[in-house]
Design a protein around this motif. Structure first.
Motif, PDB file in Angstrom:
ATOM      1  N   GLN A 276       0.546  -1.685   0.010  1.00 31.08           N
ATOM      2  CA  GLN A 276      -0.158  -0.127   0.066  1.00 31.08           C
ATOM      3  C   GLN A 276       1.035   1.655   0.036  1.00 31.08           C
ATOM      4  N   ALA A 277       2.102   1.315   0.952  1.00 33.94           N
ATOM      5  CA  ALA A 277       3.222   2.241   0.453  1.00 33.94           C
ATOM      6  C   ALA A 277       3.100   3.030  -0.471  1.00 33.94           C
ATOM      7  N   PHE A 278       3.328   1.750  -1.929  1.00 37.96           N
ATOM      8  CA  PHE A 278       3.701   2.577  -3.396  1.00 37.96           C
ATOM      9  C   PHE A 278       2.744   3.980  -3.534  1.00 37.96           C
ATOM     10  N   GLY A 279       1.727   3.663  -2.886  1.00 39.49           N
ATOM     11  CA  GLY A 279       0.891   5.095  -3.238  1.00 39.49           C
ATOM     12  C   GLY A 279       1.181   5.836  -2.372  1.00 39.49           C
ATOM     13  N   GLY A 280       2.187   6.324  -1.392  1.00 38.59           N
ATOM     14  CA  GLY A 280       2.431   7.237  -1.006  1.00 38.59           C
ATOM     15  C   GLY A 280       3.820   7.884  -1.873  1.00 38.59           C
ATOM     16  N   PHE A 281       4.303   7.443  -2.630  1.00 42.06           N
ATOM     17  CA  PHE A 281       5.753   7.876  -2.950  1.00 42.06           C
ATOM     18  C   PHE A 281       5.017   9.264  -4.048  1.00 42.06           C
ATOM     19  N   SER A 282       4.808  10.508  -4.166  1.00 44.17           N
ATOM     20  CA  SER A 282       4.395  11.541  -4.093  1.00 44.17           C
ATOM     21  C   SER A 282       4.748  11.323  -5.861  1.00 44.17           C
ATOM     22  N   ASN A 283       6.141  11.253  -5.925  1.00 48.59           N
ATOM     23  CA  ASN A 283       7.077  11.647  -6.990  1.00 48.59           C
ATOM     24  C   ASN A 283       7.101  10.569  -7.770  1.00 48.59           C
ATOM     25  N   LEU A 284       6.569   9.374  -7.849  1.00 45.06           N
ATOM     26  CA  LEU A 284       6.627   8.107  -8.686  1.00 45.06           C
ATOM     27  C   LEU A 284       6.818   8.271  -9.841  1.00 45.06           C
ATOM     28  N   LYS A 285       7.183   7.780 -10.830  1.00 44.83           N
ATOM     29  CA  LYS A 285       6.281   8.328 -12.182  1.00 44.83           C
ATOM     30  C   LYS A 285       6.752   6.691 -13.060  1.00 44.83           C
ATOM     31  N   ALA A 286       7.495   5.408 -12.909  1.00 36.94           N
ATOM     32  CA  ALA A 286       7.129   5.042 -13.183  1.00 36.94           C
ATOM     33  C   ALA A 286       6.970   3.572 -12.036  1.00 36.94           C
ATOM     34  N   LEU A 287       6.411   2.330 -11.881  1.00 36.40           N
ATOM     35  CA  LEU A 287       6.462   0.966 -11.882  1.00 36.40           C
ATOM     36  C   LEU A 287       6.362   0.106 -12.096  1.00 36.40           C
ATOM     37  N   THR A 288       7.188  -0.526 -11.927  1.00 40.91           N
ATOM     38  CA  THR A 288       7.019  -2.266 -12.337  1.00 40.91           C
ATOM     39  C   THR A 288       7.455  -3.517 -11.972  1.00 40.91           C
ATOM     40  N   LEU A 289       5.933  -4.192 -12.046  1.00 37.50           N
ATOM     41  CA  LEU A 289       5.979  -5.611 -10.551  1.00 37.50           C
ATOM     42  C   LEU A 289       5.966  -6.339 -11.352  1.00 37.50           C
ATOM     43  N   GLN A 290       7.004  -6.511 -12.393  1.00 37.52           N
ATOM     44  CA  GLN A 290       7.148  -8.771 -13.143  1.00 37.52           C
ATOM     45  C   GLN A 290       7.701  -9.134 -12.227  1.00 37.52           C
ATOM     46  N   LYS A 291       7.307 -10.541 -12.215  1.00 40.07           N
ATOM     47  CA  LYS A 291       8.601 -11.431 -11.453  1.00 40.07           C
ATOM     48  C   LYS A 291       8.987 -11.088 -10.020  1.00 40.07           C
ATOM     49  N   THR A 292       7.972 -10.602  -8.823  1.00 44.82           N
ATOM     50  CA  THR A 292       8.582 -10.360  -8.467  1.00 44.82           C
ATOM     51  C   THR A 292       7.586 -11.486  -7.133  1.00 44.82           C
ATOM     52  N   GLY A 293       6.630 -12.119  -7.005  1.00 40.94           N
ATOM     53  CA  GLY A 293       5.824 -12.717  -6.575  1.00 40.94           C
ATOM     54  C   GLY A 293       5.187 -12.235  -5.727  1.00 40.94           C
ATOM     55  N   VAL A 294       4.864 -10.579  -6.356  1.00 41.85           N
ATOM     56  CA  VAL A 294       3.693 -10.474  -5.799  1.00 41.85           C
ATOM     57  C   VAL A 294       2.482 -11.348  -6.252  1.00 41.85           C
ATOM     58  N   TYR A 295       1.256 -10.548  -5.638  1.00 35.49           N
ATOM     59  CA  TYR A 295      -0.042 -10.911  -5.829  1.00 35.49           C
ATOM     60  C   TYR A 295      -0.989 -10.611  -4.782  1.00 35.49           C
ATOM     61  N   GLY A 296      -1.976  -9.976  -5.493  1.00 36.20           N
ATOM     62  CA  GLY A 296      -3.590 -10.075  -4.709  1.00 36.20           C
ATOM     63  C   GLY A 296      -3.707  -8.427  -5.719  1.00 36.20           C
ATOM     64  N   PRO A 297      -4.809  -7.724  -5.359  1.00 34.08           N
ATOM     65  CA  PRO A 297      -5.428  -6.319  -6.094  1.00 34.08           C
ATOM     66  C   PRO A 297      -4.664  -5.210  -5.802  1.00 34.08           C
ATOM     67  N   MET A 298      -4.208  -4.855  -6.769  1.00 31.90           N
ATOM     68  CA  MET A 298      -3.198  -3.135  -6.665  1.00 31.90           C
ATOM     69  C   MET A 298      -4.236  -2.553  -5.753  1.00 31.90           C
ATOM     70  N   PRO A 299      -3.176  -1.899  -4.257  1.00 30.62           N
ATOM     71  CA  PRO A 299      -4.206  -1.455  -3.921  1.00 30.62           C
ATOM     72  C   PRO A 299      -4.559   0.207  -4.830  1.00 30.62           C
ATOM     73  N   ASP A 300      -5.679   1.520  -3.462  1.00 26.84           N
ATOM     74  CA  ASP A 300      -6.210   1.734  -4.516  1.00 26.84           C
ATOM     75  C   ASP A 300      -5.738   2.980  -4.131  1.00 26.84           C
ATOM     76  N   ALA A 301      -4.750   3.448  -3.329  1.00 26.19           N
ATOM     77  CA  ALA A 301      -3.425   4.220  -3.145  1.00 26.19           C
ATOM     78  C   ALA A 301      -2.946   4.358  -4.483  1.00 26.19           C
ATOM     79  N   VAL A 302      -2.284   3.098  -4.704  1.00 29.13           N
ATOM     80  CA  VAL A 302      -1.376   3.580  -5.929  1.00 29.13           C
ATOM     81  C   VAL A 302      -1.971   3.387  -7.296  1.00 29.13           C
ATOM     82  N   CYS A 303      -3.272   3.596  -7.126  1.00 29.05           N
ATOM     83  CA  CYS A 303      -3.807   3.781  -8.443  1.00 29.05           C
ATOM     84  C   CYS A 303      -4.582   4.395  -8.167  1.00 29.05           C
ATOM     85  N   GLN A 304      -4.458   5.776  -7.575  1.00 26.38           N
ATOM     86  CA  GLN A 304      -5.094   6.946  -6.849  1.00 26.38           C
ATOM     87  C   GLN A 304      -3.859   7.802  -7.766  1.00 26.38           C
TER      88      GLN A 304
END
Length: 104
Positions: free
Chosen positions: A7-35
């Motif tokens: 969920q903390a990824f949604g708090g990075f105010s200057n984040l311009k690109a995020l790639t989560l490929q082959k990282t082993g993460v699962y589940g829904p993308m947090p609303d905070a990231v989509c926002q």
């Protein structure tokens, strides 16, 4: 990495690109990231994850690229109705270069 998408990824105010490929993460993308997606007025222009294929480990309605985790190599699906859309590779590279310049 593993686990759920932080969920903390949604708090990075200057984040311009995020790639989560082959990282082993699962589940829904947090609303905070989509926002923080640029389509919602935020800085995040490129969001990619393992959200493609028949049984994707990540459920995402705001990703710009969905990789198919069950396929070997970097195959991906674009133009999906659930949020994935095709972006020009040059546009993606520009955003990454911009981000690197900001943090160096």
């Amino acid at each position: 990495m593993g686990g759920t998408v932080p969920q903390a990824f949604g708090g990075f105010s200057n984040l311009k690109a995020l790639t989560l490929q082959k990282t082993g993460v699962y589940g829904p993308m947090p609303d905070a990231v989509c926002q923080i997606r640029s389509s919602n007025g935020g800085p995040l222009q490129h969001l990619e994850s393992d959200c493609g294929g028949e049984f994707p480990p990540v459920a995402c309605t705001c990703c710009t690229r969905c990789f198919e985790s069950e396929s070997p190599g970097a195959s991906y699906r674009t133009g999906r109705s659930d949020g994935c859309s095709s972006l020009a590779e040059d546009e993606r590279k520009s955003a990454i270069v911009e981000l690197l310049e900001e943090i160096s």
